[in-house]
Design a protein around this motif. Sequence first.
Motif, short mmCIF file in Angstrom:
data_model
loop_
_atom_site.label_atom_id
_atom_site.label_comp_id
_atom_site.label_asym_id
_atom_site.label_seq_id
_atom_site.Cartn_x
_atom_site.Cartn_y
_atom_site.Cartn_z
N SER A 97 -5.66 28.03 2.40
CA SER A 97 -6.00 27.67 3.86
C SER A 97 -7.26 27.23 4.09
O SER A 97 -8.19 27.60 3.32
CB SER A 97 -5.44 28.68 4.64
N GLY A 106 -3.03 20.07 -5.19
CA GLY A 106 -2.70 19.27 -3.96
C GLY A 106 -4.30 19.02 -3.41
O GLY A 106 -5.28 19.64 -3.61
N ALA A 159 -5.72 16.96 0.24
CA ALA A 159 -5.56 16.58 1.71
C ALA A 159 -6.86 15.76 2.02
O ALA A 159 -7.78 16.22 2.10
CB ALA A 159 -5.32 17.55 2.74
N ALA A 177 -1.52 13.88 2.41
CA ALA A 177 -1.40 15.07 1.49
C ALA A 177 -0.93 14.37 0.33
O ALA A 177 -0.09 13.68 0.30
CB ALA A 177 -0.46 16.10 2.09
N LEU A 199 2.00 19.94 2.53
CA LEU A 199 0.95 20.38 3.30
C LEU A 199 1.32 20.95 4.66
O LEU A 199 2.09 20.13 5.31
CB LEU A 199 -0.53 19.42 3.37
N LEU A 221 -5.03 24.21 8.14
CA LEU A 221 -4.33 23.44 7.18
C LEU A 221 -4.01 24.31 5.93
O LEU A 221 -5.01 25.12 5.44
CB LEU A 221 -4.86 22.26 6.69
N ARG A 222 -2.52 24.41 5.55
CA ARG A 222 -2.07 25.35 4.44
C ARG A 222 -1.56 24.50 3.31
O ARG A 222 -0.74 23.85 3.50
CB ARG A 222 -1.30 26.30 5.04
N PHE A 223 -1.85 25.03 2.01
CA PHE A 223 -0.97 24.64 0.91
C PHE A 223 -0.28 25.82 0.37
O PHE A 223 -0.98 26.85 0.09
CB PHE A 223 -2.20 24.22 -0.23
#
Length: 441
Positions: free
Chosen positions: A389, A241, A243, A216, A221, A228-230
């Motif tokens: 997400s 952001g 990933a 990340a 993250l 997977l979520r920010f």
Amino acid sequence: FGLATFFETTPHTKRFDVTQTHVSMGTLSYMAPEQRVDAKNADHRADIYSLGVLLYELLVGEVPLGNFDPPSQKRPGVDKRIDAIVSRCLKTNPADRYQRVSELMADLEPFAPVTFSQLPRKVSRVDQVKLQVQRAARRTLRVAEAVALLAAVTVLGLAWARVHWKPPPPMPAGMSLTQPDLRVEATFTSPGRIADTSNARRVVVGEGLDAIAIIAYGRPLTLDGRTLRFPPPKDDEAEVGRAQLDIVDKDGIAALFTAEVSVAPRPLSTWQMLRDTVLGRNRNPQAALVLLGTPGRYVAAILSGDGEPVTFEWALGERRGTMLGPPSPQDGKASMRLLVDRAGQLTAFFGTDGEQTPIGAPLYLGTDWKKHFGAPPAPQLGCIDAACSFRQVGYEIGREPPDVPEPMVLESGPPRSTHVAVRTTAKKPKPAPKPSKQAKR
């Protein structure tokens, strides 16, 4: 006053000299005669002389010099009895002056009577409450005035900034996501599946027995099952952001990157909304699928959280551009794909699992498409100024089909094994030549 000596008040009084013999410090008009000659040996009576100079100056408006006239002659209305007091303070010989300041105070006391307009009385409880209320009201008024002044200055400053300051043009989303100065926020592994076949290598993030490394950048993250979520960025966090799925063996003749994407605007405080309005700032929350090669070389499929068009953006050396597709879904959710087929045709899609719509026209790179990236690209997930997400994230690498072995060739003779199918290329024998007429005879 002249500076000669100071005393330290202790049980045993100490005297400290700040001058030496035949050395004087101070203002000449206010210094006693003995202080001008030898300040070191002057005592408190020099201060009484200086006090007399000040008293004369207060009454007359000038300092006494030489043979001076009494104050009552210089200023009519001054009590003549004061002339003697001032004259005694200004005697040349210290022994002729007041020897103590208390003596001078006693002589001046009759000329400064104290009177009262009313007799003092005890303050009641009600009066105390009134005083407290008045003080609180005055403090509140001062605070309100300060707040109003601060608000006025702020509004004027923001108005001036809006007129005279123009924000820089926004950076393309793909460029923001792939900037090399994003710092590493976290590294962790996610459960998933890695499947290798003769024709492809498939990587799926989420449930599975394999471990998939994820890096990340820029923002924290989190992993929630297959998603997977920010989270929304905080005030002290970066807006961008990214990933990266840190997978190995990325080389192949084709690539497919898929995910179910969701993007939502970040919540803003009243102050942030006011600042954006005054400065004319337009926020555009975005989420993206990115294929990143060497620094500065990428392709990105970008979904907007404000209904702006979906975007297909690329920067591959000298080849740079952007294509706009239909408006992003109002709920900020879509299934997205980046596909590079075996012919080197790069296409971005969005929509649902059942129906995918191309974002603009395909970008043809040729069969040697990886050279435009500078290296086999790595799949990346991006989020800008939003809560993003990514669910059911998958990456598939197409490979060359396995080579088919050449068939076995035998020049002559029977096959070595009846279990192996072969074909022979042995030539049939030519027929014998017909005999000539001479031979027949």
